[in-house]
Design a protein around this motif. Structure first.
Motif, mmCIF file in Angstrom:
data_model
loop_
_atom_site.group_PDB
_atom_site.id
_atom_site.type_symbol
_atom_site.label_atom_id
_atom_site.label_comp_id
_atom_site.label_asym_id
_atom_site.label_seq_id
_atom_site.Cartn_x
_atom_site.Cartn_y
_atom_site.Cartn_z
ATOM 1 N N GLY A 521 0.792 -1.233 0.000
ATOM 2 C CA GLY A 521 0.000 0.000 0.000
ATOM 3 C C GLY A 521 0.815 1.268 0.000
ATOM 4 N N LEU A 522 2.027 1.209 -0.532
ATOM 5 C CA LEU A 522 2.858 2.409 -0.555
ATOM 6 C C LEU A 522 2.319 3.421 -1.545
ATOM 7 C CD1 LEU A 522 6.425 0.820 -0.462
ATOM 8 C CD2 LEU A 522 5.321 2.113 1.357
ATOM 9 N N GLN A 523 2.143 4.642 -1.107
ATOM 10 C CA GLN A 523 1.738 5.706 -2.015
ATOM 11 C C GLN A 523 2.938 6.126 -2.860
ATOM 12 O OE1 GLN A 523 -0.559 8.890 -0.262
ATOM 13 N NE2 GLN A 523 -1.357 7.570 1.356
ATOM 14 N N VAL A 524 2.650 6.732 -4.012
ATOM 15 C CA VAL A 524 3.686 7.024 -4.992
ATOM 16 C C VAL A 524 4.836 7.860 -4.414
ATOM 17 C CG1 VAL A 524 4.180 8.211 -7.168
ATOM 18 C CG2 VAL A 524 2.177 6.743 -6.964
ATOM 19 N N PRO A 525 4.588 8.965 -3.674
ATOM 20 C CA PRO A 525 5.721 9.735 -3.141
ATOM 21 C C PRO A 525 6.608 8.918 -2.211
ATOM 22 C CG PRO A 525 3.687 11.003 -3.016
ATOM 23 C CD PRO A 525 3.297 9.617 -3.364
ATOM 24 N N VAL A 526 5.988 8.054 -1.397
ATOM 25 C CA VAL A 526 6.755 7.213 -0.478
ATOM 26 C C VAL A 526 7.540 6.170 -1.255
ATOM 27 C CG1 VAL A 526 6.604 5.643 1.483
ATOM 28 C CG2 VAL A 526 5.071 7.617 1.346
ATOM 29 N N LEU A 527 6.894 5.547 -2.254
ATOM 30 C CA LEU A 527 7.559 4.541 -3.072
ATOM 31 C C LEU A 527 8.754 5.134 -3.806
ATOM 32 C CD1 LEU A 527 7.652 1.697 -4.244
ATOM 33 C CD2 LEU A 527 5.985 2.424 -5.966
ATOM 34 N N ARG A 528 8.592 6.370 -4.301
ATOM 35 C CA ARG A 528 9.690 7.024 -5.015
ATOM 36 C C ARG A 528 10.905 7.201 -4.098
ATOM 37 N NH1 ARG A 528 7.344 11.516 -6.158
ATOM 38 N NH2 ARG A 528 6.664 11.031 -8.269
ATOM 39 N N VAL A 529 10.648 7.621 -2.849
ATOM 40 C CA VAL A 529 11.746 7.834 -1.899
ATOM 41 C C VAL A 529 12.449 6.519 -1.580
ATOM 42 C CG1 VAL A 529 12.298 8.531 0.462
ATOM 43 C CG2 VAL A 529 10.714 9.901 -0.897
ATOM 44 N N LEU A 530 11.673 5.453 -1.335
ATOM 45 C CA LEU A 530 12.267 4.165 -0.980
ATOM 46 C C LEU A 530 13.044 3.561 -2.143
ATOM 47 C CD1 LEU A 530 9.366 2.646 1.147
ATOM 48 C CD2 LEU A 530 11.526 3.593 1.955
ATOM 49 N N LEU A 531 12.540 3.726 -3.359
ATOM 50 C CA LEU A 531 13.278 3.238 -4.523
ATOM 51 C C LEU A 531 14.582 4.007 -4.712
ATOM 52 C CD1 LEU A 531 10.378 2.697 -7.093
ATOM 53 C CD2 LEU A 531 11.696 0.933 -5.917
ATOM 54 N N SER A 532 14.517 5.315 -4.482
ATOM 55 C CA SER A 532 15.725 6.136 -4.627
ATOM 56 C C SER A 532 16.777 5.773 -3.591
ATOM 57 C CB SER A 532 15.371 7.626 -4.506
ATOM 58 O OG SER A 532 14.430 7.995 -5.499
ATOM 59 N N ALA A 533 16.324 5.319 -2.400
ATOM 60 C CA ALA A 533 17.269 4.974 -1.332
ATOM 61 C C ALA A 533 17.993 3.659 -1.610
ATOM 62 C CB ALA A 533 16.534 4.888 0.000
#
Length: 577
Positions: A521-533
């Motif tokens: 259930g990750l929202q797009v802004p959160v998913l973007r941050v986690l992928l970038s990390a």
């Protein structure tokens, strides 16, 4: 009147969406910054009549209150009048509430007394600096007993008052109590007046209007009565009252605020004045903002229209800046005079023009008469103005609705007996601590099924990470045997770097224990941050069912790993945006 509310509200009903796309010079943007453009084209003769009556009623209230509040601020009486008219004209153009009146108030006068040491130059400079701060934020002693030289601190006031009670001037005490009684009687008459109907006889309607006028202008009537009594004693050569004394005649000179002060001991520089005022430069503008916006919102809710808090801040900031050029001290929205304005049937901010003109006329023609006003009468005006503001019902309401909110209320209330500014600051600090505690200890929903599912009930920020880590460790890794975990993040709309680091450490802890932590259930802004990390072992699933299948080693589920090509197509576009 309902149409006036519509006219004032139409331009603001859709402002959030339009403002973001409109040019700063578009008609909608200009109308937002000059709310007068929303109601002036619809102005009519009926509104003019109602605004004139309301402005006159407020003016007759504002003049005696301005004199009284100047006494509270420790300034000569004319400074109260200087502070009472600028806001009327500024708010005519910039105000978003038809009811609000800006001017000196009891709380603001107390703060001015504390931070400006009864020095007019400091008070005027404080108005200028407070206005500048408020504009920047928008863009980005009672004398009822005749006792004198009493401490400002409340408990010391009580102590010294009772210690010196034998020195009470009987004349001041009697006159002050009589004035309070008269004000109370007139207020009760005003509150219990029956409605007037057009079919009533003309004589009845005229009598009703006369009584309404007298009760509405009760402050002016009672102060005039007290001044007449004092003048009568003056003629006999015996004066039992402490009088207001000389008030500077005429309109205030227009000049820049004093950025330095020359005294017998030398010149006090601007930097030294600012240092002397200290925390007042934060407390005064903040208190002005809170009081004015609170008054505006209360009457907007009561009368079914909307106000723009940012625009209100601009209005009060500009009022204080311009007021400092005519020797005014800091002002804010007045609850009492706003109530008079509303009860008088005001239709638009144009009523303030009448109030402002009335104050200017009193400065030009009536200041010689203010000499005979007893200070005890002005004290009575202040007491009767602030007494209705003490609302005991709020304690019962908060006890019934949310008892924890009683904590900042009681802290503020009790510490205000020490010093008003300490009460305000302490209440704000307690509220901040409660907010931080809520953020640091977020509620989590735990599902103990075949797979352990933990769902934070609110967002994740750095204060919450430690609590979340403890919750996860105690339920998944510190049990025997260790358990896999699904972190359901539907309610998490943003995360910061500290949370990212914490989640990375948790993934490593799970890998060391030989179990898995997955995200759902990750929202797009959160998913973007986690992928970038680029977190090692990070796995994301679109649904809880897929995550559970994967963790139970059932076929048919494909994890969303850190590779962006496994992210659903519609989210890839958002990640690339």
């Amino acid at each position: 009147m309902p149409s006036s509310v519509t006219a004032l509200g139409q331009a603001r009903s859709s402002r959030p969406g339009m403002a973001s796309s409109a040019c700063c010079c578009s008609p909608a943007a200009v109308q937002r910054r000059l709310p007068i453009l929303a109601w002036l084209p619809s102005y009519c003769l009926q509104w003019l009549k109602m605004d004139f009556i309301a402005g006159l009623s407020v003016g007759l209230t504002a003049i005696p209150q301005a004199l009284a509040y100047a006494e509270v601020a420790g300034l000569p009486p004319q400074y109260g009048l200087y502070s009472a008219f600028v806001g009327c004209f500024v708010y005519f153009f910039l105000g978003t509430s038809r009811d609000v009146t800006l001017g000196p108030t009891a709380i603001m006068s107390l703060l001015v007394s504390f931070y400006t040491f009864h020095e007019p130059a400091y008070a005027v400079l404080l108005a200028f600096l407070s206005g500048c701060i408020q504009l920047t934020m928008g863009v980005l002693h009672l004398n009822l007993l005749g006792l004198q030289n009493i401490s400002r601190q409340f408990f010391l006031q009580v102590y010294h008052t009772f210690l010196r009670i034998a020195e009470t001037r009987v004349g001041d005490a009697v006159l002050g109590l009589v004035c309070m009684l008269l004000l109370l009687v007139l207020k009760l008459m005003r509150d219990h007046m029956p409605p007037v109907h057009p079919e009533m006889p003309l004589g009845v309607r005229l009598s009703h209007g006369l009584v309404w006028s007298a009760t509405t202008a009760r402050n002016a009537l009672v102060v005039s009565f007290a001044a007449l009594v004092a003048y009568s004693f003056e003629v006999t050569g015996y004066q039992p009252f402490i009088l207001t004394g000389e008030t500077a005649e005429g309109l205030p000179p227009v000049r820049t605020p004093p950025f330095s002060v020359t005294t017998a001991n030398g010149t006090i520089s601007f930097t030294e004045m600012v240092q002397d005022m200290g925390a007042g430069l934060a407390v005064v503008p903040l208190m002005g903002l809170l009081e004015s916006v609170a008054v505006a919102k209360a009457f907007a809710s009561q009368n079914n229209y909307r106000i723009d808090a940012n625009q209100e801040l601009l209005a009060i900031g500009l009022t204080n800046v311009l007021g400092s050029f005519v020797s005014a001290y800091p002002v804010t929205g007045s609850f009492g005079r706003t109530a008079v304005n509303s009860q008088s049937g005001v239709c638009t901010p144009a009523g303030g023009l009448v109030t402002g003109v009335l104050v200017l006329l009193s400065l030009d023609y009536l200041t010689s008469l203010f000499y005979y006003i007893p200070k005890s009468a002005l004290a009575a005006v202040i007491i009767m103005a602030v007494a209705p503001l003490f609302d005991t019902k709020i304690f019962r309401t908060l006890w019934r609705v949310k008892r924890l909110d009683l904590l900042p209320l009681c802290v503020t209330f009790l510490l205000c007996f020490w010093e008003v500014q300490y009460g305000i600051l302490a209440g704000a600090l307690v509220s901040l601590l409660m907010l931080l505690h809520s953020a640091a200890r977020p509620e989590t929903k735990v599902s103990e099924g075949p797979v352990l599912v933990l769902q934070p009930a609110s967002g994740l920020s750095f204060p919450a990470m430690e609590a979340l880590r403890e919750e996860i460790l105690s339920r998944a890794l510190e049990v025997s045997p260790p358990r896999c975990l699904v972190l359901e993040c539907t309610h998490v709309c943003s995360i910061d770097y500290t949370v990212v680091l914490g989640l990375g450490e948790l993934l490593q802890d799970f890998q060391k224990q030989g179990v898995t932590l997955v995200f759902v259930g990750l929202q797009v802004p959160v998913l973007r941050v986690l992928l970038s990390a680029d977190l090692k072992g990070f796995q994301y699933f679109s649904t809880l069912e897929e995550a559970e299948k994967h963790l139970r080693q059932e076929p048919g589920a494909q994890p969303c790993n850190i590779r962006e090509d496994t992210v659903p197509d519609h989210k890839v576009a958002l990640l690339e945006a």
